[in-house]
Design a protein around this motif. Sequence first.
Motif, mmCIF file in Angstrom:
data_model
loop_
_atom_site.group_PDB
_atom_site.id
_atom_site.type_symbol
_atom_site.label_atom_id
_atom_site.label_comp_id
_atom_site.label_asym_id
_atom_site.label_seq_id
_atom_site.Cartn_x
_atom_site.Cartn_y
_atom_site.Cartn_z
ATOM 1 N N ILE A 289 1.028 -1.200 -0.333
ATOM 2 C CA ILE A 289 -0.419 -0.080 0.004
ATOM 3 C C ILE A 289 0.713 1.633 0.219
ATOM 4 N N ALA A 290 1.933 0.964 0.938
ATOM 5 C CA ALA A 290 2.787 2.292 0.462
ATOM 6 C C ALA A 290 3.328 2.599 -0.053
ATOM 7 N N LEU A 291 4.176 1.536 -0.759
ATOM 8 C CA LEU A 291 5.096 1.819 -1.804
ATOM 9 C C LEU A 291 3.669 2.219 -3.702
ATOM 10 N N ASP A 292 2.629 1.758 -3.345
ATOM 11 C CA ASP A 292 1.883 2.066 -4.243
ATOM 12 C C ASP A 292 1.399 3.778 -4.260
ATOM 13 N N ASP A 293 1.424 4.122 -3.818
ATOM 14 C CA ASP A 293 1.270 5.346 -3.142
ATOM 15 C C ASP A 293 2.037 6.342 -3.675
ATOM 16 N N ARG A 294 2.712 5.828 -2.981
ATOM 17 C CA ARG A 294 4.121 6.476 -3.618
ATOM 18 C C ARG A 294 4.742 7.222 -5.173
ATOM 19 N N LEU A 295 4.387 5.824 -5.323
ATOM 20 C CA LEU A 295 4.264 5.555 -7.108
ATOM 21 C C LEU A 295 4.012 6.483 -7.524
ATOM 22 N N LYS A 296 1.887 6.067 -6.848
ATOM 23 C CA LYS A 296 1.171 7.346 -7.590
ATOM 24 C C LYS A 296 1.632 8.674 -7.457
ATOM 25 N N ASP A 297 1.890 9.313 -5.888
ATOM 26 C CA ASP A 297 2.674 10.701 -5.698
ATOM 27 C C ASP A 297 3.945 11.132 -6.608
ATOM 28 N N LYS A 298 4.217 9.844 -7.359
ATOM 29 C CA LYS A 298 5.793 10.431 -8.248
ATOM 30 C C LYS A 298 4.767 10.878 -9.789
ATOM 31 N N GLU A 299 4.467 9.831 -10.068
ATOM 32 C CA GLU A 299 3.333 9.774 -11.409
ATOM 33 C C GLU A 299 2.885 11.174 -11.386
ATOM 34 N N GLN A 300 2.342 11.684 -10.725
ATOM 35 C CA GLN A 300 1.655 13.029 -10.274
ATOM 36 C C GLN A 300 2.192 14.059 -10.719
ATOM 37 N N MET A 301 3.376 13.937 -10.282
ATOM 38 C CA MET A 301 4.639 15.121 -9.879
ATOM 39 C C MET A 301 5.135 14.840 -11.333
ATOM 40 N N ARG A 302 5.471 14.383 -11.631
ATOM 41 C CA ARG A 302 6.179 14.055 -13.748
ATOM 42 C C ARG A 302 5.352 14.329 -14.484
ATOM 43 N N GLU A 303 3.800 13.809 -14.159
ATOM 44 C CA GLU A 303 2.645 14.415 -15.231
ATOM 45 C C GLU A 303 2.641 15.884 -14.724
ATOM 46 N N LEU A 304 2.207 17.100 -13.891
ATOM 47 C CA LEU A 304 1.725 18.132 -13.827
ATOM 48 C C LEU A 304 3.191 19.220 -13.358
ATOM 49 N N GLY A 305 4.506 18.589 -13.158
ATOM 50 C CA GLY A 305 5.749 19.620 -13.176
ATOM 51 C C GLY A 305 5.617 19.967 -12.004
ATOM 52 N N GLY A 306 4.703 19.653 -11.535
ATOM 53 C CA GLY A 306 4.750 20.362 -9.542
ATOM 54 C C GLY A 306 5.799 20.988 -8.498
ATOM 55 N N SER A 307 7.379 19.730 -9.411
ATOM 56 C CA SER A 307 8.556 20.095 -8.727
ATOM 57 C C SER A 307 8.919 20.859 -8.625
ATOM 58 N N LYS A 308 8.296 21.630 -9.875
ATOM 59 C CA LYS A 308 10.003 22.316 -10.207
ATOM 60 C C LYS A 308 9.805 23.963 -10.260
ATOM 61 N N SER A 309 10.913 23.908 -10.095
ATOM 62 C CA SER A 309 10.767 26.058 -9.820
ATOM 63 C C SER A 309 10.268 26.060 -11.012
ATOM 64 N N ASP A 310 9.839 27.515 -10.686
ATOM 65 C CA ASP A 310 9.416 28.524 -11.661
ATOM 66 C C ASP A 310 10.162 28.697 -12.957
ATOM 67 N N ARG A 311 11.847 28.743 -12.219
ATOM 68 C CA ARG A 311 12.811 29.303 -13.158
ATOM 69 C C ARG A 311 13.544 27.765 -14.415
ATOM 70 N N GLN A 312 13.251 26.530 -12.992
ATOM 71 C CA GLN A 312 13.531 25.901 -14.364
ATOM 72 C C GLN A 312 12.058 25.673 -14.726
ATOM 73 N N PHE A 313 11.501 25.892 -15.153
ATOM 74 C CA PHE A 313 10.006 25.811 -16.106
ATOM 75 C C PHE A 313 10.106 26.436 -17.454
ATOM 76 N N GLN A 314 10.468 27.860 -16.838
ATOM 77 C CA GLN A 314 10.945 29.144 -17.788
ATOM 78 C C GLN A 314 12.222 28.595 -18.502
ATOM 79 N N MET A 315 12.940 27.973 -18.082
ATOM 80 C CA MET A 315 14.098 27.140 -19.139
ATOM 81 C C MET A 315 13.702 26.360 -19.916
ATOM 82 N N GLU A 316 13.248 25.818 -19.709
ATOM 83 C CA GLU A 316 12.881 24.334 -19.870
ATOM 84 C C GLU A 316 11.944 24.716 -21.933
ATOM 85 N N GLN A 317 10.782 26.103 -20.682
ATOM 86 C CA GLN A 317 10.191 27.157 -21.981
ATOM 87 C C GLN A 317 10.377 27.136 -23.175
#
Length: 136
Positions: free
Chosen positions: A55-83
């Motif tokens: 259960i714990a690993l499934d939750d952790r993997l889901k959180d990582k996948e959501q972060m990857r899809e949304l780009g939530g852990s990136k700072s604004d500067r990183q996001f602008q640089m990628e754009q």
Amino acid sequence: MLPTPPLFQQIQHTEATRRIPKSTSNANKKPPHSFMRVGMPFLLFVAGGTYFLSIALDDRLKDKEQMRELGGSKSDRQFQMEQEKENLLRKLQKDIETKEFDNTRRIERPEEVLARRKKEREERNRWYKRTWMWIT
């Protein structure tokens, strides 16, 4: 020497055969219901641990996948640089598509580059060109 009476020898022989062997003592016997006391709690512990870990690993993997899809852990500067990087790559791709890109053009060797620059320098520094530049 006195001979031992046969009766005494018989008594010693019967006492030696009457001794109880140690292997039949109570130390080797299993207590009743030992599986219920020891084995069952261990099996429950193992099964519960695997369940909660999954259960714990499934939750952790889901959180990582959501972060990857949304780009939530990136700072604004990183996001602008990628754009900016994506925009530049798109522009370069358009330039390559619009212009006829010839990758068969020969690349000059370093010796040839040096010889060409020397020739250009000599052309620039001819005496009559130097004097004209000095006059004007």
